[in-house]
Design a protein around this motif. Structure first.
Motif, short mmCIF file in Angstrom:
data_model
loop_
_atom_site.label_atom_id
_atom_site.label_comp_id
_atom_site.label_asym_id
_atom_site.label_seq_id
_atom_site.Cartn_x
_atom_site.Cartn_y
_atom_site.Cartn_z
N LYS A 1 30.12 66.33 -1.94
CA LYS A 1 30.51 65.17 -2.00
C LYS A 1 31.38 64.90 -3.24
CE LYS A 1 25.81 63.51 -0.47
NZ LYS A 1 24.75 62.97 -0.71
N ASN A 2 31.47 65.62 -4.41
CA ASN A 2 32.42 65.53 -5.46
C ASN A 2 33.79 65.58 -4.87
OD1 ASN A 2 30.19 67.16 -7.64
ND2 ASN A 2 30.47 64.93 -7.61
N MET A 3 33.85 66.89 -4.10
CA MET A 3 35.16 67.24 -3.62
C MET A 3 35.89 66.21 -2.68
SD MET A 3 36.41 69.74 -5.03
CE MET A 3 37.84 70.04 -3.82
N ALA A 4 34.83 65.62 -1.75
CA ALA A 4 35.37 64.55 -0.57
C ALA A 4 35.60 63.34 -1.53
CB ALA A 4 34.18 64.38 0.14
N GLY A 5 35.05 63.02 -2.63
CA GLY A 5 35.17 61.82 -3.29
C GLY A 5 36.67 61.88 -3.89
N VAL A 6 36.96 63.09 -4.54
CA VAL A 6 38.19 63.28 -5.10
C VAL A 6 39.29 63.54 -4.23
CG1 VAL A 6 39.47 65.18 -6.71
CG2 VAL A 6 37.27 64.38 -7.36
N LEU A 7 39.07 64.24 -3.10
CA LEU A 7 39.97 64.16 -2.05
C LEU A 7 40.49 62.63 -1.39
CD1 LEU A 7 39.07 67.36 -0.26
CD2 LEU A 7 41.06 66.88 -1.56
N LEU A 8 39.59 61.81 -1.58
CA LEU A 8 39.72 60.69 -0.88
C LEU A 8 40.73 59.94 -1.91
CD1 LEU A 8 39.26 58.57 1.39
CD2 LEU A 8 37.25 57.77 0.18
N VAL A 9 40.40 59.85 -3.28
CA VAL A 9 41.15 59.38 -4.24
C VAL A 9 42.70 60.09 -4.45
CG1 VAL A 9 41.44 59.12 -6.78
CG2 VAL A 9 39.11 58.64 -5.60
N ALA A 10 42.38 61.17 -4.37
CA ALA A 10 43.98 61.83 -4.34
C ALA A 10 44.87 61.49 -3.28
CB ALA A 10 43.81 63.40 -4.50
N PHE A 11 44.31 61.40 -1.91
CA PHE A 11 45.10 60.95 -0.65
C PHE A 11 45.36 59.68 -1.17
CE2 PHE A 11 45.21 59.23 3.57
CZ PHE A 11 46.42 59.94 4.03
N GLY A 12 44.50 58.60 -1.67
CA GLY A 12 44.88 57.21 -1.76
C GLY A 12 46.10 57.15 -2.68
N THR A 13 46.13 57.94 -3.79
CA THR A 13 47.05 58.03 -5.05
C THR A 13 48.43 58.53 -4.24
OG1 THR A 13 45.31 58.36 -6.52
CG2 THR A 13 47.67 58.81 -7.21
#
Length: 121
Positions: A94-106
């Motif tokens: 879940k941590n990785m999924a959240g960070v990947l989502l933020v990184a993709f948005g950025t």
């Protein structure tokens, strides 16, 4: 294009400095029984926050505010990385999924910027 990448890297460097204040804050609470260590880490937290504030003020002159704040969200990635490196925390799916989502948005916001959105120095 090269100037755009340089400015984004500078912005991420400021975000990294900001996340170091979190490391210092955690060390303040971990050293509550040792006043000297606690004061040292508290002082370092203020130093990191002061350096970050100065850099942030300079960097938001180069970006639209919405772009700058979107890049600031990458603090989630850096904080997670520091938690693993310095405190032995574990990364969950879940941590990785959240960070990947933020990184993709950025990434989407950074690649959508026009060259005009970055002020010439």
């Amino acid at each position: 294009m090269q100037k755009k990448i340089k400015n984004i890297l500078l912005l991420q460097g400021a975000v990294v400095i900001y996340t170091f204040s979190g490391i210092m804050s955690k060390n303040v609470s971990a050293n509550g029984d040792n006043p000297l260590k606690m004061l040292f880490f508290l002082g370092m937290e203020f130093v990191f926050l002061g350096v970050y504030a100065i850099l942030w003020q300079q960097l938001i002159k180069r970006f639209e505010l919405s772009v700058a704040y979107a890049n600031r969200s990458m603090a989630v990635l850096w904080s997670m990385l520091w938690a693993v490196c310095f405190f032995g925390d574990r990364i969950t799916v879940k941590n990785m999924a959240g960070v990947l989502l933020v990184a993709f948005g950025t990434l989407m916001i950074n690649t959508d910027m026009d060259e005009k959105e970055i002020a010439d120095d």
